[in-house]
Scaffold this motif. Structure first.
Motif, mmCIF file in Angstrom:
data_model
loop_
_atom_site.group_PDB
_atom_site.id
_atom_site.type_symbol
_atom_site.label_atom_id
_atom_site.label_comp_id
_atom_site.label_asym_id
_atom_site.label_seq_id
_atom_site.Cartn_x
_atom_site.Cartn_y
_atom_site.Cartn_z
ATOM 1 N N GLY A 317 0.816 -1.210 0.000
ATOM 2 C CA GLY A 317 0.000 0.000 0.000
ATOM 3 C C GLY A 317 0.848 1.258 0.000
ATOM 4 N N GLU A 318 1.890 1.267 0.818
ATOM 5 C CA GLU A 318 2.779 2.430 0.864
ATOM 6 C C GLU A 318 3.525 2.610 -0.454
ATOM 7 O OE1 GLU A 318 5.190 1.517 4.207
ATOM 8 O OE2 GLU A 318 3.739 2.258 5.692
ATOM 9 N N PHE A 319 3.927 1.515 -1.049
ATOM 10 C CA PHE A 319 4.609 1.593 -2.344
ATOM 11 C C PHE A 319 3.664 2.144 -3.413
ATOM 12 C CE2 PHE A 319 5.347 -0.438 -6.483
ATOM 13 C CZ PHE A 319 6.626 0.015 -6.752
ATOM 14 N N ARG A 320 2.417 1.677 -3.405
ATOM 15 C CA ARG A 320 1.449 2.126 -4.408
ATOM 16 C C ARG A 320 1.233 3.627 -4.321
ATOM 17 N NH1 ARG A 320 -3.000 -0.294 -2.603
ATOM 18 N NH2 ARG A 320 -2.217 -2.298 -3.330
ATOM 19 N N GLU A 321 1.119 4.145 -3.108
ATOM 20 C CA GLU A 321 0.919 5.586 -2.935
ATOM 21 C C GLU A 321 2.148 6.365 -3.404
ATOM 22 O OE1 GLU A 321 -1.921 7.077 -2.195
ATOM 23 O OE2 GLU A 321 -2.708 5.034 -2.326
ATOM 24 N N ARG A 322 3.333 5.827 -3.135
ATOM 25 C CA ARG A 322 4.547 6.507 -3.570
ATOM 26 C C ARG A 322 4.639 6.531 -5.093
ATOM 27 N NH1 ARG A 322 7.849 3.564 -1.100
ATOM 28 N NH2 ARG A 322 8.988 2.439 -2.714
ATOM 29 N N MET A 323 4.254 5.425 -5.734
ATOM 30 C CA MET A 323 4.288 5.372 -7.195
ATOM 31 C C MET A 323 3.296 6.359 -7.814
ATOM 32 S SD MET A 323 6.687 3.329 -8.002
ATOM 33 C CE MET A 323 7.465 3.998 -6.516
ATOM 34 N N LYS A 324 2.155 6.515 -7.178
ATOM 35 C CA LYS A 324 1.167 7.467 -7.682
ATOM 36 C C LYS A 324 1.727 8.889 -7.624
ATOM 37 C CE LYS A 324 -3.019 4.805 -6.609
ATOM 38 N NZ LYS A 324 -4.225 4.721 -5.755
ATOM 39 N N ARG A 325 2.408 9.192 -6.520
ATOM 40 C CA ARG A 325 3.001 10.527 -6.389
ATOM 41 C C ARG A 325 4.064 10.753 -7.453
ATOM 42 N NH1 ARG A 325 3.351 9.190 -0.946
ATOM 43 N NH2 ARG A 325 5.640 9.012 -1.123
ATOM 44 N N GLU A 326 4.928 9.751 -7.643
ATOM 45 C CA GLU A 326 6.006 9.898 -8.614
ATOM 46 C C GLU A 326 5.472 9.952 -10.042
ATOM 47 O OE1 GLU A 326 9.056 7.027 -7.980
ATOM 48 O OE2 GLU A 326 9.574 7.795 -5.986
#
Length: 372
Positions: A317-326
């Protein structure tokens, strides 16, 4: 994306204890960074004799008459023999099909193949079934450790790969790649042709058994360069105790489905098999300097009906949110990934979640053109 860099250095991991949280963390870190890693052969249930025997059977089969092999030609269920140039793993860039032959074994039931076997292999059916079962057992250890690393129930992946509860797409595969001095490679063009085109693997994880002195595997790095993957990791085969591996460490890579399951956290890295540069540069008069390449692969797939939805992991979940930001910021991510992120997990764009079988059939159609 044609430049070739120095060989990549991958970790060699111990999976002898599938309930070790530290081993799970190490496995997750390697799968996140590279999508490829080595497994120490001493931490598995394989013996050197069993691996050697599997390669002997493979060589015997590929040396058998073409008529015997053709009688077991590959079908749409992904089982059987595929001849030279039958597969085209990178149809967008390949002029000719792959310079390789292969034989695919599907699941065994009570040590019996559920498909026709050629005369060279039929007497050894139980041996092949046993080797396949050891591959499955090794994959179970790896999948358990990955679940521990993701901090989800340790059986999250393994229950979805249990062949006793439904059919899976798992395949044991013998592979033969002729050298440049072989008569079958007379049409080879060094600027266009490869032994196996660039691709990512279709399943969850892949086990690759290789022979010393038979290189050729390369993976795609984030910079767009190809990096050779040594058969034996550097610096050498010696351990800290001065012992040697009973056989080259098993190379493991992440497939598309684990990438989907983890929204791209685990890398389904693009890779290919080439004629090694030293072999391309040699003169054909140098007899004995070129080697055919033989490898044995186990493609681990979940049950056909398994839905490709994100795992219930805080790490994912944390990775998914970071990818969305990037993504919003336009920053490039990934490590030569092939599968990417298909919606949220395996959403195929029409609101319906993709199943493991649907993904596999789509990839096989692109490779073989069965439906065409």
């Amino acid at each position: 994306m044609t430049d070739v860099g120095p060989p990549i250095e991958l970790p060699v991991l111990d999976i002898s204890n599938p309930l070790d949280p530290a081993a799970g963390k190490a496995l997750l870190d390697a799968a996140t960074k590279y999508g490829f890693l080595y497994v120490d052969s001493r931490g598995t249930d394989f013996t050197a004799a069993e691996v050697d025997r599997a390669f002997e059977l493979s060589k015997t089969f590929f040396a058998s008459p073409v008529e015997e092999k053709a009688a077991c030609r590959i079908e749409s269920n992904n089982r059987g023999w595929s001849g030279m140039h039958t597969e085209t793993l990178d149809p967008e860039h390949q002029r000719t099909g792959d310079f390789k032959e292969a034989f695919n074994f599907g699941e065994f039931a009570n040590s019996q193949a559920q498909q026709p076997l050629p005369p060279s292999l039929h007497p050894h059916e139980s041996e092949i079934a046993h080797f396949s079962s050891l591959c499955n057992k090794t994959c179970t250890r790896i999948l358990t450790l990955l679940a521990l690393g993701l901090d989800i129930p340790k059986d999250f992946f393994t229950t979805r790969h249990d062949p006793t509860t439904g059919p899976t797409g798992s395949i044991l595969r013998y592979l033969y790649y002729p050298s440049l001095t072989s008569p079958t490679t007379t049409t080879y063009n060094h600027t266009l042709d490869v032994r196996a085109g660039a691709h990512s693997d279709y399943g969850s994880i892949t086990l690759l058994f290789q022979r010393p002195g038979q290189p050729g595997l390369e993976i795609l790095t984030p910079s767009g360069d190809w990096a050779p993957v040594p058969v034996i990791p550097s610096p050498n085969v010696s351990t800290s105790q001065g012992e040697t591996y009973p056989f080259p460490p098993i190379l493991v890579n992440i497939g598309d489905l684990l990438s989907y399951w983890t929204s791209g956290l685990l890398k389904s890295t693009v890779h290919r098999v080439v004629f090694p540069m030293a072999e391309q540069q040699q003169q054909e008069s140098e007899e004995g300097s070129a080697q055919d390449r033989y490898s044995i692969v186990y493609f681990c797939h979940p049950m056909d009906r398994t839905e490709l939805v994100p795992v219930p992991s805080k790490v994912v979940g944390e990775f998914r949110e970071r990818m969305k930001r990037e993504a919003r910021e336009g920053r490039r991510v990934g490590f030569g990934g092939g599968a990417g992120v298909l919606g949220e997990g395996g959403d195929n764009g029409d609101g319906r979640v993709l199943t493991a079988h649907e993904h596999l059939m789509a990839r096989l159609d692109a490779t073989y053109g069965f439906r065409k």
